[in-house]
Design an enzyme around this catalytic site. Structure first.
Site, PDB file in Angstrom:
ATOM      1  N   GLY A 100       0.752  -1.503   0.487  1.00  0.00           N
ATOM      2  CA  GLY A 100      -0.386  -0.289  -0.349  1.00  0.00           C
ATOM      3  C   GLY A 100       1.077   1.400   0.136  1.00  0.00           C
ATOM      4  NE  ARG A 110      -1.694  -4.764  -0.817  1.00  0.00           N
ATOM      5  CZ  ARG A 110      -1.656  -4.016  -0.134  1.00  0.00           C
ATOM      6  NH1 ARG A 110      -0.309  -4.399   0.882  1.00  0.00           N
ATOM      7  NH2 ARG A 110      -2.057  -2.635   0.482  1.00  0.00           N
ATOM      8  CG  ASP A 122       3.725  -6.922   8.442  1.00  0.00           C
ATOM      9  OD1 ASP A 122       3.385  -6.706   7.570  1.00  0.00           O
ATOM     10  OD2 ASP A 122       3.066  -7.450   9.184  1.00  0.00           O
ATOM     11  CE  LYS A 167       4.319   0.532   3.356  1.00  0.00           C
ATOM     12  NZ  LYS A 167       3.384  -0.818   1.296  1.00  0.00           N
ATOM     13  CB  ILE A 198      -0.975   4.890   6.892  1.00  0.00           C
ATOM     14  CG1 ILE A 198      -1.480   3.567   6.086  1.00  0.00           C
ATOM     15  CG2 ILE A 198      -0.340   5.079   5.063  1.00  0.00           C
ATOM     16  CD1 ILE A 198      -2.884   3.891   5.712  1.00  0.00           C
ATOM     17  CE  LYS A 251     -28.512  18.374  11.128  1.00  0.00           C
ATOM     18  NZ  LYS A 251     -29.569  19.129   9.871  1.00  0.00           N
ATOM     19  CG  MET A 311      -7.146   2.043   5.690  1.00  0.00           C
ATOM     20  SD  MET A 311      -5.633   2.560   4.065  1.00  0.00           S
ATOM     21  CE  MET A 311      -6.996   1.522   2.901  1.00  0.00           C
ATOM     22  NE  ARG A 334      -2.147  -5.151   6.104  1.00  0.00           N
ATOM     23  CZ  ARG A 334      -2.898  -4.860   4.775  1.00  0.00           C
ATOM     24  NH1 ARG A 334      -3.841  -6.515   4.539  1.00  0.00           N
ATOM     25  NH2 ARG A 334      -2.175  -4.429   3.706  1.00  0.00           N
ATOM     26  CD  GLU A 373      -8.259  -1.194   7.337  1.00  0.00           C
ATOM     27  OE1 GLU A 373      -9.403  -0.734   6.590  1.00  0.00           O
ATOM     28  OE2 GLU A 373      -7.082  -1.646   6.847  1.00  0.00           O
ATOM     29  CE1 TYR A 375      -7.266   2.705  -0.765  1.00  0.00           C
ATOM     30  CE2 TYR A 375      -9.657   2.055   0.563  1.00  0.00           C
ATOM     31  CZ  TYR A 375      -8.179   1.402  -0.271  1.00  0.00           C
ATOM     32  OH  TYR A 375      -8.607   0.077  -0.118  1.00  0.00           O
ATOM     33  CD  GLU A 376     -10.289   9.615   2.455  1.00  0.00           C
ATOM     34  OE1 GLU A 376      -9.870   7.945   2.938  1.00  0.00           O
ATOM     35  OE2 GLU A 376     -12.086   8.488   2.262  1.00  0.00           O
TER      36      GLU A 376
HETATM   37  P1  FBP Z   1       0.116  -1.780   3.781  1.00  0.00           P
HETATM   38  O1  FBP Z   1       0.506  -2.659   4.603  1.00  0.00           O
HETATM   39  O2  FBP Z   1       0.948  -2.877   2.252  1.00  0.00           O
HETATM   40  O3  FBP Z   1       1.372  -0.990   3.400  1.00  0.00           O
HETATM   41  O4  FBP Z   1      -1.264  -1.724   3.336  1.00  0.00           O
HETATM   42  C1  FBP Z   1      -1.516  -1.026   4.313  1.00  0.00           C
HETATM   43  C2  FBP Z   1      -2.974  -0.246   3.792  1.00  0.00           C
HETATM   44  O5  FBP Z   1      -3.437   0.871   3.748  1.00  0.00           O
HETATM   45  C3  FBP Z   1      -3.927  -0.988   4.552  1.00  0.00           C
HETATM   46  O6  FBP Z   1      -4.400   0.633   5.753  1.00  0.00           O
HETATM   47  C4  FBP Z   1      -5.299  -1.686   3.788  1.00  0.00           C
HETATM   48  O7  FBP Z   1      -6.119  -2.426   4.445  1.00  0.00           O
HETATM   49  C5  FBP Z   1      -5.177  -1.737   3.329  1.00  0.00           C
HETATM   50  O8  FBP Z   1      -3.297  -1.368   2.709  1.00  0.00           O
HETATM   51  C6  FBP Z   1      -5.384  -1.714   1.883  1.00  0.00           C
HETATM   52  O9  FBP Z   1      -4.847  -1.947   0.725  1.00  0.00           O
HETATM   53  P2  FBP Z   1      -5.227  -1.824  -1.161  1.00  0.00           P
HETATM   54  O10 FBP Z   1      -4.261  -0.905  -1.129  1.00  0.00           O
HETATM   55  O11 FBP Z   1      -4.960  -2.928  -2.208  1.00  0.00           O
HETATM   56  O12 FBP Z   1      -6.911  -1.599  -0.941  1.00  0.00           O
END
Ligand code: FBP
Length: 547
Positions: free
Chosen positions: A78, A142, A172, A199, A201, A239, A247, A249, A308, A421-422
């Site tokens: 990611g 990936r 990892d 790397k 997030i 209200k 995010m 994981r 998430e 994603y933002e």
């Molecule tokens: P990495 O572990 O590869 O850095 O990805 C993290 C992540 O952003 C997670 O937070 C999220 O669950 C996943 O990627 C989403 O994967 P994709 O980009 O394939 O939709």
């Protein structure tokens, strides 16, 4: 590429380097290392790269002439803010070693190496991407690098381009693959070094020797800005209840960091829910109780942060996922050609009665995602599961059965958000811009030191960048054996939120106050220019962990 005014100003930003990397370095070796667990098994699997010493770089007053080096770089998994600066750091580092050094970027992740798709990263290309977010300079992917034929295919292009070192920028799983590749290339005397860079997030690639992964700082600042904006809106109109999934994981580091930055009414921490053995119903009751108490005080509004990966930590669902992983892993060939309906029938025919009951109790789309959607590393794709809607729906049902809630005129109007994603491609904060550049520059020093199977490491991160400590950590040191897809595999141990750690304890001591009173903080956007106390601060997680 057309640039915004901010991007033009940002391109001129010179990332700060640790003082030790600002000139020639000398290598200081520590003691031999051991893996975090399963030492004998890891040693047997990595006979050539196990037990290596930690390395620290210090400033060297006698410069040694360097030789040109050709390096390949891969962005894996990611996106995370700062990836471009890792590449810029490698480029500047190897050019400093020798101006004839060359950098090749493999396209769209590890698959680029296997399929021989690459570009040479020259100075004009590099200059376009300095201090920018995203991974678009070469793209990411990936694909899991784990098979001998992939390694051999990679070696063909490595030879053709005269590459002697490969830098793999990943989380990892990708760094686990980097360690396996390093071992293979070493065992076969290829002379090719492999260096990893931390790397993600998610913040779950950290340990005693890697303080944080890059991207976490920027992503959490972006999410916290938006959560703060929502809280201000929420506190103005009074209200809505906002259910915000974040995010991250499996680990709840992102949710915890955002909670520390914004002080929401509720923040769930998956690791705590598992430790307390809370069922889905318990979690729903916990939120509903806070909603009802706030309603009784006339506050029919609030914010709930949801990591998430929550669903994977609810004990009954964790058991279900474990059974599914074993079943699907042990029957790879059998299930390979099955349609979704056939697979569902197969699963229902083999799971335990308890797990079947759990599966049936879940909304159909959630059950389907747990059964069928996996990424190439076998992970449940938690980013696709709408936990925020699942929870708010169940909270609503619980409140409808609560007469006190109705009696006090309680209204429950939930809105849903998912922030992920933002934040992954935002322009890196000064912290990530500096950290990433230093990680890349440091990777070139590891290459020059001739080592392989190491992760680029920069420590002392709560101090100003000039005081950061550069070096290298043998990747095998972070590994243990875990069950993946019905097999025991050597993997880097994932760092989950520690319930005895300072960030969680800080949160736990304040959360009741945040639930019942309205204590929102509105952090505002990342600032790139201005006073250091506004622009150069690391995450609160890092500050509390390394105080
Ligand atoms: P990495 O572990 O590869 O850095 O990805 C993290 C992540 O952003 C997670 O937070 C999220 O669950 C996943 O990627 C989403 O994967 P994709 O980009 O394939 O939709």
């Amino acid at each position: 590429m057309k640039k915004s005014a901010l991007q033009k100003a940002r391109a001129a930003y010179q990332p700060k380097l640790p003082i030790a990397l600002t000139g020639p370095v000398k290598v200081v070796e520590g003691r031999p290392t051991e893996s975090v667990a399963d030492q004998a098994a890891i040693k047997a699997l990595f006979p050539n790269t196990y037990g290596l010493p930690e390395i620290r770089f210090e400033k060297n007053n006698t410069p040694a002439p360097g030789k040109p080096v050709n390096v390949g770089v891969i962005l894996s998994g990611g996106q995370a803010p700062g990836g471009h600066n890792v590449i810029c750091g490698i480029f500047d580092g190897i050019k400093k070693i020798h101006r004839d050094s060359r950098l090749f970027g493999f396209l769209m992740g590890p698959q680029g190496l296997v399929e021989h798709r690459y570009i040479e990263l020259t100075a004009p290309i590099i200059d376009e991407y300095r201090n920018t977010g995203g991974f678009d300079i070469i793209g990411s992917g990936r694909t899991k690098l784990e098979k001998k034929d992939q390694f051999d295919k990679g070696l063909e292009i490595i030879r053709e381009l005269g590459i002697s070192a490969l830098v793999i920028v990943g989380g990892d799983d990708s760094n686990t693959n980097a360690a396996i590749l390093a071992e293979y290339y070493k065992a076969n005397n290829t002379g090719v070094q492999v260096i990893g860079c931390p790397k993600t997030i998610d913040g779950d690639l950290k340990n005693d020797v890697i303080e944080t992964s890059f991207g976490f700082d920027t992503a959490t600042k972006v999410y916290s800005e938006v959560i703060g904006n929502i809280q201000r809106d929420c506190n103005s109109a009074k209200k809505y209840w906002h259910f915000i999934k974040l995010m991250g994981r499996s680990a709840s580091h992102i949710a915890l960091e955002c909670a520390l930055q914004t002080q929401p009414n509720v923040c769930l921490i998956s690791e705590e829910i598992e430790a307390k053995n809370m069922s889905l119903n318990d979690v729903v009751a916990y939120i509903a109780d806070i909603v009802a108490t706030r309603a009784a005080d006339g506050n029919n509004f609030g914010t709930v942060l949801i990591p998430e990966g929550l669903i994977e930590f609810i004990p009954e669902i964790k058991r279900l996922i474990g059974e599914l992983n074993e079943l699907l892993g042990a029957n790879k060939e059998v299930v390979a050609g099955m349609s979704a309906d056939q697979l569902t029938e197969f699963i229902f025919g083999h799971l335990s009665p308890e797990s079947i009951a759990v599966l049936k109790s879940l909304p159909q789309d959630v059950a389907r995602q747990l059964m069928l959607d996996r990424d190439p590393h076998g992970n449940v794709q938690v980013s696709l599961i709408e936990t925020e809607k699942l929870l708010s729906g169940m909270v609503k049902e619980k409140l409808q059965a609560n007469n006190d809630f109705a009696a006090c005129g309680g209204k429950f109007s939930p809105l849903h958000h998912f922030f992920g994603y933002e934040g992954r491609c935002a322009d890196p904060s000064n912290f990530d811009a500096d950290y990433c550049y230093a990680l890349g520059y440091n990777a070139s020093a590891l290459i020059n030191a001739g080592v392989t199977g190491y992760m680029s490491s920069i420590r002392n991160l709560v101090k100003p960048a000039v005081q950061w400590i550069p070096g290298g950590i043998p990747i095998t040191m972070m590994m243990n054996i875990e069950r993946r897809n019905a097999e025991d595999k050597p993997v880097i141990q994932k760092a989950l939120v520690r319930l005895d750690g300072a960030p969680f304890l800080k949160f736990a001591e304040q959360r009741d106050d945040w639930s019942h009173n309205t204590c929102y903080i509105y952090p505002g956007p990342i600032q790139y220019f201005g006073p250091a106390e506004v622009c150069d601060q690391p995450s609160m997680t890092l500050k509390y962990e390394h105080k």
